[in-house]
Design an enzyme around this catalytic site. Structure first.
Site, PDB file in Angstrom:
ATOM      1  N   VAL B  77       0.865  -1.173   0.000  1.00  0.00           N
ATOM      2  CA  VAL B  77       0.000   0.000   0.000  1.00  0.00           C
ATOM      3  C   VAL B  77       0.907   1.230   0.000  1.00  0.00           C
ATOM      4  O   VAL B  77       1.803   1.345   0.838  1.00  0.00           O
ATOM      5  CB  VAL B  77      -0.894  -0.008   1.263  1.00  0.00           C
ATOM      6  CG1 VAL B  77      -1.667   1.285   1.388  1.00  0.00           C
ATOM      7  CG2 VAL B  77      -1.841  -1.208   1.236  1.00  0.00           C
ATOM      8  N   CYS B  78       0.699   2.140  -0.946  1.00  0.00           N
ATOM      9  CA  CYS B  78       1.551   3.330  -1.045  1.00  0.00           C
ATOM     10  C   CYS B  78       1.398   4.207   0.201  1.00  0.00           C
ATOM     11  O   CYS B  78       0.281   4.598   0.552  1.00  0.00           O
ATOM     12  CB  CYS B  78       1.188   4.143  -2.279  1.00  0.00           C
ATOM     13  SG  CYS B  78       1.963   5.771  -2.269  1.00  0.00           S
ATOM     14  N   ILE B  79       2.523   4.556   0.798  1.00  0.00           N
ATOM     15  CA  ILE B  79       2.463   5.293   2.064  1.00  0.00           C
ATOM     16  C   ILE B  79       1.873   6.693   1.897  1.00  0.00           C
ATOM     17  O   ILE B  79       1.041   7.120   2.707  1.00  0.00           O
ATOM     18  CB  ILE B  79       3.846   5.351   2.753  1.00  0.00           C
ATOM     19  CG1 ILE B  79       3.726   6.003   4.139  1.00  0.00           C
ATOM     20  CG2 ILE B  79       4.883   6.083   1.914  1.00  0.00           C
ATOM     21  CD1 ILE B  79       4.901   5.761   5.037  1.00  0.00           C
TER      22      ILE B  79
END
Lengths: 137, 130, 102
Positions: B77-79
């Protein structure tokens, strides 16, 4: 010849800024991706051409104006911004309506050169066909 | 062949995460590898463990968690996108002074570099969004 | 070298399918998925655009998405091939890159 291990990455921008977050988050990928020393190009077509217009002012909507970030791309060695002529024309725009975006060419005594290249729809198709990885936003 | 997968829309509102899931299952069944799925834009919302879909509906998050466990898929999941949308793991919650985290089992939060790396290391990058 | 293009939007809602059609190269494939499957039907406002390109580009449509929307195979434009998810994977393998017209 391409350096081994270097892939051609094309970021395809087809959406207008602000109405949705795609344009902003695409730019965030481009900035991070620049550190990976790949062969990067950006394509702007359809409503994506609206991302590059001059005089964007978001004060009234209270959203961050990210259009100045495009002018910083040259510092990240991202200097191939292809804009489709037909998409501009369909929207009543010309190259003069776009921001001036330049980079310093290290192979040419740091001469300042334009990053935006206006190309035809056929040339855009050729560009897309010449990629290893296409990221669509 | 190695496939890299990007999911860029959230669950339930868009079909993107369902299509991606069905594609990944079919790819693995055909003997291909799917080392990583990267969740971006609203796609990060797939990674919350707090969704409670109706019992007669699919549970998109649980499906991904199970598929990942079974086949060793790295669900990233992209931070930056996750922080905007309130998807946090324990460390991030602590670091940001939040009172809870919500990342689901099998998902991890990491940077956009993982997306680029996936593009470099796989044979095909498939994007599912809207 | 060829590209698998995927279009997931109804052609009656956005320009994605037409834009895709305007950028494909001979030998490419266009796979219609999700709401994109509405572009595969005969007798619609975009049928001519699809049929006109079908000579140089192969059109596919994702069967599960067709069925979900109650579109029978008999309504499809001639030459449009129905694939399942395994077929989708096969197309991605067969072509050199994938481009999603999101």
């Amino acid at each position: 010849m391409m350096e081994e291990g270097v892939k051609k990455f094309l970021y395809v921008n087809r959406k207008a800024p602000y109405g949705t977050i795609y344009a902003l988050e695409a730019l965030e990928v481009v900035l991070i991706g620049a550190a990976f020393d790949q062969d990067v190009s950006l394509a702007f077509l359809d409503d994506g051409v609206f991302q590059l217009t001059r005089d964007q002012n978001t004060d009234g909507v209270g959203v961050k104006n990210f259009s100045p970030t495009f002018r910083a791309l040259g510092d990240y060695d991202v200097n191939k911004l292809y804009v489709e002529r037909e998409s501009l024309e369909e929207r009543g725009l010309t190259a003069d309506d776009l921001q001036e975006i330049v980079y310093e060419d290290e192979d040419d005594d740091w001469a300042e050169k334009p990053s935006i290249r206006i190309i035809s729809r056929a040339e855009m198709a050729d560009l897309m066909h010449d990629q290893d990885v296409i990221l669509s936003f | 062949m190695k496939f890299g997968i990007v999911v860029s829309e959230g669950p339930y509102t868009h079909e993107a995460s369902d299509t991606a899931y069905n594609f990944v299952k079919a790819a693995i069944e055909a003997g291909h590898e799917v080392p990583r799925v990267f969740f971006y834009h609203d796609g990060v919302n797939v990674g919350t463990r707090l969704t409670v879909p109706p019992q007669d509906d699919r549970n998109i998050q649980v499906n991904w968690t199970n598929l990942a466990k079974e086949h060793g898929i790295d669900l990233v999941v992209c931070i930056a996108a996750a922080q905007r949308r309130g998807i946090l793991d324990e460390n991030e919650a602590k670091r940001q002074g939040k009172d809870a985290d919500n990342i689901a089992e099998g998902f991890r939060i990491s940077g956009l570099g993982q997306l680029i790396e996936m593009g470099i290391q796989t044979d095909r990058l498939m994007m599912f969004g809207d | 070298m060829s590209t698998l293009h995927t279009v997931n939007k109804s052609p009656f809602a956005t320009q994605s399918l037409l834009s895709c059609i305007n950028h494909v190269k001979d030998g490419d494939a266009i796979l219609l998925i999700e709401d994109g499957v509405y572009g595969a039907a005969a007798g619609t406002g975009v049928s001519d655009a699809v049929a006109g390109k079908a000579g140089s580009v192969k059109f596919y449509v994702l069967g599960p998405d067709l069925e979900a929307r109650g579109i029978p195979a008999t309504r499809l434009l001639e030459g449009v091939e129905v694939v399942d998810y395994a077929g989708f994977v096969g197309l991605a393998v067969e072509h050199d890159r994938a481009q999603a017209w999101l």
